[in-house]
Write an enzyme that holds these catalytic residues in place. Sequence first.
Site, PDB file in Angstrom:
ATOM      1  N   SER A 198      -1.376 -26.621   5.978  1.00  0.00           N
ATOM      2  CA  SER A 198      -0.983 -28.013   5.738  1.00  0.00           C
ATOM      3  C   SER A 198       0.224 -28.073   4.816  1.00  0.00           C
ATOM      4  O   SER A 198       0.399 -27.212   3.946  1.00  0.00           O
ATOM      5  CB  SER A 198      -2.172 -28.728   5.088  1.00  0.00           C
ATOM      6  OG  SER A 198      -1.755 -29.946   4.540  1.00  0.00           O
ATOM      7  N   TYR A 212      -8.761 -28.919  -1.854  1.00  0.00           N
ATOM      8  CA  TYR A 212      -8.511 -28.768  -0.416  1.00  0.00           C
ATOM      9  C   TYR A 212      -7.233 -27.944  -0.188  1.00  0.00           C
ATOM     10  O   TYR A 212      -7.219 -26.975   0.564  1.00  0.00           O
ATOM     11  CB  TYR A 212      -8.391 -30.145   0.242  1.00  0.00           C
ATOM     12  CG  TYR A 212      -7.786 -30.098   1.639  1.00  0.00           C
ATOM     13  CD1 TYR A 212      -8.503 -29.565   2.709  1.00  0.00           C
ATOM     14  CD2 TYR A 212      -6.494 -30.575   1.873  1.00  0.00           C
ATOM     15  CE1 TYR A 212      -7.941 -29.511   3.978  1.00  0.00           C
ATOM     16  CE2 TYR A 212      -5.926 -30.522   3.142  1.00  0.00           C
ATOM     17  CZ  TYR A 212      -6.658 -29.988   4.195  1.00  0.00           C
ATOM     18  OH  TYR A 212      -6.100 -29.918   5.448  1.00  0.00           O
ATOM     19  N   LYS A 235      -6.277 -23.988   1.518  1.00  0.00           N
ATOM     20  CA  LYS A 235      -5.296 -23.676   2.574  1.00  0.00           C
ATOM     21  C   LYS A 235      -4.433 -22.486   2.180  1.00  0.00           C
ATOM     22  O   LYS A 235      -4.217 -21.567   2.969  1.00  0.00           O
ATOM     23  CB  LYS A 235      -4.415 -24.899   2.868  1.00  0.00           C
ATOM     24  CG  LYS A 235      -5.160 -26.018   3.581  1.00  0.00           C
ATOM     25  CD  LYS A 235      -5.606 -25.590   4.968  1.00  0.00           C
ATOM     26  CE  LYS A 235      -6.585 -26.524   5.613  1.00  0.00           C
ATOM     27  NZ  LYS A 235      -7.259 -26.013   6.786  1.00  0.00           N
TER      28      LYS A 235
HETATM   29  P1  NAD Z   1     -11.456 -32.622  11.978  1.00  0.00           P
HETATM   30  O1  NAD Z   1     -12.408 -32.808  10.858  1.00  0.00           O
HETATM   31  O2  NAD Z   1     -11.321 -33.697  12.978  1.00  0.00           O
HETATM   32  O3  NAD Z   1     -11.779 -31.263  12.756  1.00  0.00           O
HETATM   33  C1  NAD Z   1     -12.317 -30.128  12.115  1.00  0.00           C
HETATM   34  C2  NAD Z   1     -13.509 -29.663  12.935  1.00  0.00           C
HETATM   35  O4  NAD Z   1     -14.052 -28.489  12.313  1.00  0.00           O
HETATM   36  C3  NAD Z   1     -14.628 -30.701  13.000  1.00  0.00           C
HETATM   37  O5  NAD Z   1     -14.998 -30.888  14.355  1.00  0.00           O
HETATM   38  C4  NAD Z   1     -15.761 -30.096  12.185  1.00  0.00           C
HETATM   39  O6  NAD Z   1     -17.019 -30.466  12.683  1.00  0.00           O
HETATM   40  C5  NAD Z   1     -15.479 -28.602  12.312  1.00  0.00           C
HETATM   41  N1  NAD Z   1     -15.939 -27.779  11.189  1.00  0.00           N
HETATM   42  C6  NAD Z   1     -15.743 -27.969   9.868  1.00  0.00           C
HETATM   43  N2  NAD Z   1     -16.324 -26.969   9.163  1.00  0.00           N
HETATM   44  C7  NAD Z   1     -16.887 -26.125  10.061  1.00  0.00           C
HETATM   45  C8  NAD Z   1     -17.639 -24.925   9.958  1.00  0.00           C
HETATM   46  N3  NAD Z   1     -17.948 -24.380   8.774  1.00  0.00           N
HETATM   47  N4  NAD Z   1     -18.055 -24.317  11.090  1.00  0.00           N
HETATM   48  C9  NAD Z   1     -17.766 -24.851  12.301  1.00  0.00           C
HETATM   49  N5  NAD Z   1     -17.088 -25.994  12.463  1.00  0.00           N
HETATM   50  C10 NAD Z   1     -16.645 -26.627  11.360  1.00  0.00           C
HETATM   51  O7  NAD Z   1     -10.033 -32.283  11.337  1.00  0.00           O
HETATM   52  P2  NAD Z   1      -8.595 -32.201  12.030  1.00  0.00           P
HETATM   53  O8  NAD Z   1      -7.798 -33.349  11.568  1.00  0.00           O
HETATM   54  O9  NAD Z   1      -8.736 -31.926  13.475  1.00  0.00           O
HETATM   55  O10 NAD Z   1      -8.039 -30.907  11.288  1.00  0.00           O
HETATM   56  C11 NAD Z   1      -8.096 -29.623  11.869  1.00  0.00           C
HETATM   57  C12 NAD Z   1      -7.522 -28.623  10.894  1.00  0.00           C
HETATM   58  O11 NAD Z   1      -6.189 -29.003  10.553  1.00  0.00           O
HETATM   59  C13 NAD Z   1      -8.272 -28.525   9.569  1.00  0.00           C
HETATM   60  O12 NAD Z   1      -8.250 -27.181   9.165  1.00  0.00           O
HETATM   61  C14 NAD Z   1      -7.442 -29.371   8.638  1.00  0.00           C
HETATM   62  O13 NAD Z   1      -7.587 -28.963   7.303  1.00  0.00           O
HETATM   63  C15 NAD Z   1      -6.038 -29.091   9.154  1.00  0.00           C
HETATM   64  N6  NAD Z   1      -5.056 -30.142   8.844  1.00  0.00           N
HETATM   65  C16 NAD Z   1      -5.313 -31.440   9.222  1.00  0.00           C
HETATM   66  C17 NAD Z   1      -4.391 -32.429   8.934  1.00  0.00           C
HETATM   67  C18 NAD Z   1      -4.651 -33.879   9.311  1.00  0.00           C
HETATM   68  O14 NAD Z   1      -3.998 -34.770   8.761  1.00  0.00           O
HETATM   69  N7  NAD Z   1      -5.541 -34.164  10.253  1.00  0.00           N
HETATM   70  C19 NAD Z   1      -3.203 -32.113   8.263  1.00  0.00           C
HETATM   71  C20 NAD Z   1      -2.961 -30.783   7.906  1.00  0.00           C
HETATM   72  C21 NAD Z   1      -3.912 -29.799   8.207  1.00  0.00           C
END
Ligand code: NAD
Length: 341
Positions: free
Chosen positions: A125, A150, A154
């Site tokens: 991120s 958080y 990362k």
């Molecule tokens: P999200 O919460 O929609 O998706 C994450 C998924 O991972 C969920 O379905 C959750 O159930 C699953 N999960 C969490 N912990 C788990 C575990 N221990 N075992 C198995 N499954 C698990 O989030 P997103 O927005 O799709 O983000 C995806 C990735 O991108 C994450 O790593 C997040 O930190 C990163 N990210 C997101 C954003 C954003 O703004 N959405 C920005 C930068 C980085």
Amino acid sequence: MNVLVTGGLGFIGSHTSVELLNKGYEITIVDNLVNSNIKVLKNIQKITGIKPEFKEIDLRDKKELTKLFECNNFDGIIHFAALKSVNESIKKPKLYKENNIGGTKNLLEVITSKKHRTNLIFSSSCTVYGQSKKLPIDENCPTNNIESPYGETKIKCEEIILEAVKKYSNLNAISLRYFNPIGAHESSLIGELPNGIPENLIPYITQTAIGIRNELTIFGNDYPTRDGTCIRDYIHINDLALAHISSLNFLSKVKNKKIYDFFNVGTGKGITVLELINMFEQTNSLKINYKIGNKRKGDITSAYADISKIKTKIGWFSKKSISDALKTAWEWQKRISNYEN
Ligand code: NAD
Ligand code: UDP
């Protein structure tokens, strides 16, 4: 190519899974459903006509993960699974460490316990840069200014992935540092499903537009920007999904070489909160009820990406417009508010 998608039922994972299936990849989705719904699987199938393999596994459960790897050889792994709320991470730093770092460690251990060559793409991120002195932010900008547990997870995951790539011959990896993903699939069958009151701007805007929230609060209008509100680099979810596939393809072409690298994924353009609200109103021909409120603690003034590294090395760049992302976000909100999703 046989690809494992961890967190594949989440916001970014589900869109990436659809693009992988559309391009003919075989995929297995692993998710513990902590922040997603099993109905997403059905909707991925509706869009693509293919039912992907799904395993409800928590990445902290090493036994289950080992079993999965005993029966499968994954050429590619896209590792989305993590908890992602900045606020929650301040209240529950231990949970974030255990889930995000612990899950990644387990994944690396099972990958490197095998001989099969695997290319890993990790969801990082732009939060790793904190408030960068340099704008646009390039990948050489310092990452020692992180504001939340958080964000710490990362950068720690990036570090342990780099160590694993150095140590084990069967692993190459890329970390993608996303800026602000927004929008939904054009079918309105998958999109962002925030839990409770949204922390992010777009779901708050769409929930206000549909009447779930009375009004949107803009967190501060006296920042040193062109209209006083914060600047971010909003990227269409579909473009972001494709960045993962381009990165996997890039690694799959690398022969006899060890690679770990990290890339920004954004559009390269910074937009203020007020500009985004105006664009949403114009695109969807409606008005958002908003007020100016206090600054949100820990918010950074301005963050937008220099994307020349990913463009030059991998050949990826964003193609879809922000107004298309705002249109699809609104269509998605209407659908989940009116129908069973
Ligand atoms: P999200 O919460 O929609 O998706 C994450 C998924 O991972 C969920 O379905 C959750 O159930 C699953 N999960 C969490 N912990 C788990 C575990 N221990 N075992 C198995 N499954 C698990 O989030 P997103 O927005 O799709 O983000 C995806 C990735 O991108 C994450 O790593 C997040 O930190 C990163 N990210 C997101 C954003 C954003 O703004 N959405 C920005 C930068 C980085
Ligand atoms: N924001 C806002 N009101 C909200 C949610 C967000 O004014 O209800 C602002 C926030 O201050 C930031 C921008 O919108 O300047 C993007 O916030 P988001 O939480 O979506 O992303 P992040 O701050 O994590 O980049």
